[in-house]
Design a protein around this motif. Structure first.
Motif, short mmCIF file in Angstrom:
data_model
loop_
_atom_site.label_atom_id
_atom_site.label_comp_id
_atom_site.label_asym_id
_atom_site.label_seq_id
_atom_site.Cartn_x
_atom_site.Cartn_y
_atom_site.Cartn_z
N ARG A 353 33.05 34.23 44.95
CA ARG A 353 33.37 35.64 45.19
C ARG A 353 32.15 36.38 45.72
O ARG A 353 31.04 36.19 45.23
CB ARG A 353 33.82 36.28 43.89
CG ARG A 353 33.97 37.78 43.99
CD ARG A 353 34.73 38.35 42.82
NE ARG A 353 34.67 39.80 42.84
CZ ARG A 353 35.38 40.56 43.64
NH1 ARG A 353 36.21 40.02 44.51
NH2 ARG A 353 35.28 41.88 43.60
N ARG A 389 41.53 35.51 48.88
CA ARG A 389 41.89 36.91 48.69
C ARG A 389 40.81 37.75 49.35
O ARG A 389 39.64 37.66 48.98
CB ARG A 389 41.95 37.24 47.20
CG ARG A 389 43.24 36.82 46.53
CD ARG A 389 43.19 37.12 45.05
NE ARG A 389 42.29 36.19 44.36
CZ ARG A 389 42.67 35.01 43.91
NH1 ARG A 389 43.91 34.61 44.04
NH2 ARG A 389 41.80 34.23 43.31
N GLU A 397 37.34 36.53 47.89
CA GLU A 397 37.28 35.50 46.85
C GLU A 397 38.04 34.28 47.35
O GLU A 397 39.19 34.38 47.76
CB GLU A 397 37.88 35.97 45.54
CG GLU A 397 37.73 34.90 44.46
CD GLU A 397 38.19 35.37 43.10
OE1 GLU A 397 37.40 35.27 42.15
OE2 GLU A 397 39.34 35.82 42.99
N GLU A 399 39.51 30.71 46.23
CA GLU A 399 39.86 29.97 45.03
C GLU A 399 40.25 28.55 45.43
O GLU A 399 41.11 28.35 46.28
CB GLU A 399 41.04 30.65 44.31
CG GLU A 399 41.53 29.88 43.11
CD GLU A 399 42.73 30.54 42.43
OE1 GLU A 399 43.02 31.70 42.76
OE2 GLU A 399 43.35 29.88 41.59
#
Lengths: 407, 217
Positions: A353, A389, A397, A399
């Protein structure tokens, strides 16, 4: 008289019954043989023993010569220690009495102390170390084993009883020979000198021993110190020198300081570099974070929960995470990047992030190979999942998640 | 924003000066101490709202300071502040009663914010502490003895994971669709469990660190 233990009148074999008897089962065997009550035999034996020493000798000889009845428990069960001891004593006494009766004798006052002393010595010197075995299977060591062995349980009772016997025997021997009276003064003098010498020398010995210990401890400390000094020299001092040289560039200085901090932390709290074994997921991720941080000068805060060995399937995850961190450090313009990884037994999740510029996800051009190939493609080829995101101005971010292959 | 009174406890004078300079104008630094016994005296005299506490110090470290002060001064709150420490040391300070843990690389305004939150009775978890706590409560240990205390709820776990990922409370609230107050309540609940549960002793990192020291990396 001798018939208690019996001359061989018949050819029918006589046996002992150790489990039935009080001592060796000799009386029980004789009673069985003569078909009389065992109490009668015992009573007669007792009278013979009390009446003259020869009864003891006869009993002992009978014990030694008569075989144990076949099928009797005594044949299999190890004899009790005490029973064995009493019987050995009986045999010895028997032999002595026989010798005495036959006139081969030097005198009570010499032979008895000698025998006592010899038995004491035997007690002490006979292998008294028990070899620990399974349960009751403890057994004494053989002579050879005893001399070579170290440690082991030592039967203290044996030592004490043996030593007492030897001391008593020598004392009575000296007393009997009349030497003791003359020797008394000499022994006293020797004892006094020995005690005085001991008092003189003991502090010296204590000091010597203490010095030796202290010296050894100091040497170990010195070694440790040298090792730490060497490490600090190679790492911290070098970095400090570099920082002084580049003090004009705050970004560079911060990066140097952080790298040094990370190395030092690893050295202090984690494994030494010379440790064996394969790399774990945690180590691989932390190393990747450190490398990206060094390369692009953006601090990466790595937090890793759990750890597992780095298996082949997970290997794709590490370069993908590295690529995500590189992107964040290069393009986001964030002052730091957070890496969080949760490594469980079933799945591994990695989050990268930043709080930088962010971007329009749909607007990634087809030729931006970094995200498409290095991150998404790589992870998905290995059965993982990627979610990104982001929005302009809100940071990004990435993931990454991968199920672990479970048997 | 009326100033929160702070005492800084750290055995490095240079570091105390640095923190004092960074907090200048944001909170009121009323005292400093460089050792455990000095800290206990200073704190008892100054009666600050918050003590910034170094985890590692001679004479027993932050844990001893909390033990020395907490019984007589229950109102004083502690925030652990440290460069980098082993997980068990940090967890020990938290269990002794510190309301949070931040790393020394934190910026001045962020630190001042953390101090104010601790003064208000909130818990302050840095990403690193969140990681330590998740590690402490994750797997490894046998069956929890006290289900209430020895396990995190799914929501608490979620909140901690977001903190570890670098989210602020406000962002976490937004993402999870709950209020910031609820996020704070979850973090406080985690803090309480951490202080009351004995499970940490069987925790994953404890086991792992032992494995590491035995078998190498």
């Amino acid at each position: 008289m001798g018939s208690a233990a019996g001359a061989p009148k018949a050819r029918v074999r006589r046996y002992r019954y150790p489990e039935r008897g009080l001592l060796g089962g000799v009386c029980a065997g004789f009673a069985e043989y003569m078909e009389v009550d065992v109490t009668v035999v015992r009573f007669m034996t007792a009278i013979v023993v009390v009446a003259g020493g020869i009864g003891v000798a006869i009993y002992a000889l009978a014990w030694a010569l008569t075989p144990i009845a076949p099928g009797s428990e005594g044949a299999r069960r190890p004899r009790g220690v005490w029973r064995e001891a009493v019987l050995i004593v009986l045999v010895v006494v028997a032999v002595l009495i026989t010798l005495r009766h036959t006139g081969l004798w030097v005198g009570d006052q010499f032979v008895w102390p000698l025998v006592l002393g010899l038995s004491g010595i035997t007690l002490v010197w006979r292998p008294a170390v028990l070899r620990p075995g399974a349960g009751a299977a403890d057994r004494r060591l053989s002579w050879r084993e005893y001399l070579r062995s170290r440690g082991g349980r030592i039967d203290v009772r044996r030592l004490v009883v043996g030593a007492l016997l030897v001391v008593f025997a020598s004392a009575s021997l000296l007393h009997a020979s009349g030497v003791l009276r003359n020797l008394g003064d000499a022994i006293g003098a020797v004892a006094i000198v020995a005690v005085a010498l001991g008092l003189l020398v003991a502090p010296l010995f204590v000091r010597l021993a203490r010095n030796l210990t202290a010296e050894r401890a100091a040497r170990i400390r010195e070694q440790e110190r040298a090792e730490v000094a060497a490490h600090l020299h190679d790492s911290v001092l070098q970095t400090l020198a570099l920082i002084q040289k580049r003090s004009g560039d705050p970004r560079e200085v911060a990066a140097l300081a952080r790298r040094q901090e990370r190395e030092l932390r690893r050295w202090l709290f984690f494994e030494r570099p010379d440790g064996a074994g394969g790399e774990s997921v945690r180590m691989a991720l932390e190393r990747a974070a450190a490398e990206v941080e060094e390369l692009h000068g953006v601090p990466i805060e790595a937090v890793v929960v759990g750890d597992e060995p780095l298996e082949a399937r997970l290997e794709a995850l590490v370069p993908a995470a590295r690529e995500a961190m590189t992107n964040a450090a290069k393009f986001a313009g964030s002052d730091h990047v957070d890496l969080y990884a949760e490594i469980g037994t079933e799945r591994v999740e990695v989050f990268v992030r930043d709080r930088g510029a962010g971007f329009e996800l749909d607007a990634i051009p087809e030729d931006r190979r970094g995200v498409r190939d290095s991150i998404v493609g790589r992870v998905e080829r290995h059965g993982g999942r990627v979610a990104i995101r982001t929005a302009p101005g809100e940071g990004t971010e990435v993931e990454l998640a991968m199920e672990r292959a479970r048997a | 924003m009326s100033s929160v009174r702070v005492v800084i406890v750290d055995d490095h004078r240079l570091f105390r000066a640095g923190v004092r300079a960074e907090l200048e104008g944001l909170v009121e630094v009323v005292g400093e101490a460089g050792g455990v016994s000095e800290a206990i005296t200073t704190i008892t005299e100054c009666k600050p709202d918050v003590v910034l506490l170094d985890v590692h110090m001679p004479e027993g470290g932050g844990v001893e300071v909390i033990r020395g002060v907490a019984p007589t001064q229950p109102g004083i709150r502690f925030l652990a502040l440290s460069v980098s420490d082993a997980a068990e040391d940090v967890i020990a300070v938290i269990r002794a009663g510190a309301r949070g843990y931040v790393t020394k690389t934190i910026s001045g305004p962020e630190l001042a914010d953390a101090v104010r939150r601790v003064a208000d009775g909130d818990a302050v978890f840095s990403p690193r502490l969140a990681g330590f706590v998740l590690d402490a409560f994750t797997g490894g240990a046998p069956e929890p003895q006290d289900v209430e205390l020895d396990q995190l709820t799914a929501r608490e776990r979620e909140v901690l994971q977001h903190i570890a990922r670098g989210y602020m409370y406000k962002e976490i609230a937004q993402r999870l669709g709950i209020s910031v107050k609820t996020v704070e309540a979850h973090v406080s609940a985690v803090l309480r469990k951490l202080q009351l549960s004995s499970r940490h002793e069987l925790s994953r990192w404890a086991v792992q660190r032992r494995l590491v020291s035995l078998d190498g990396p």
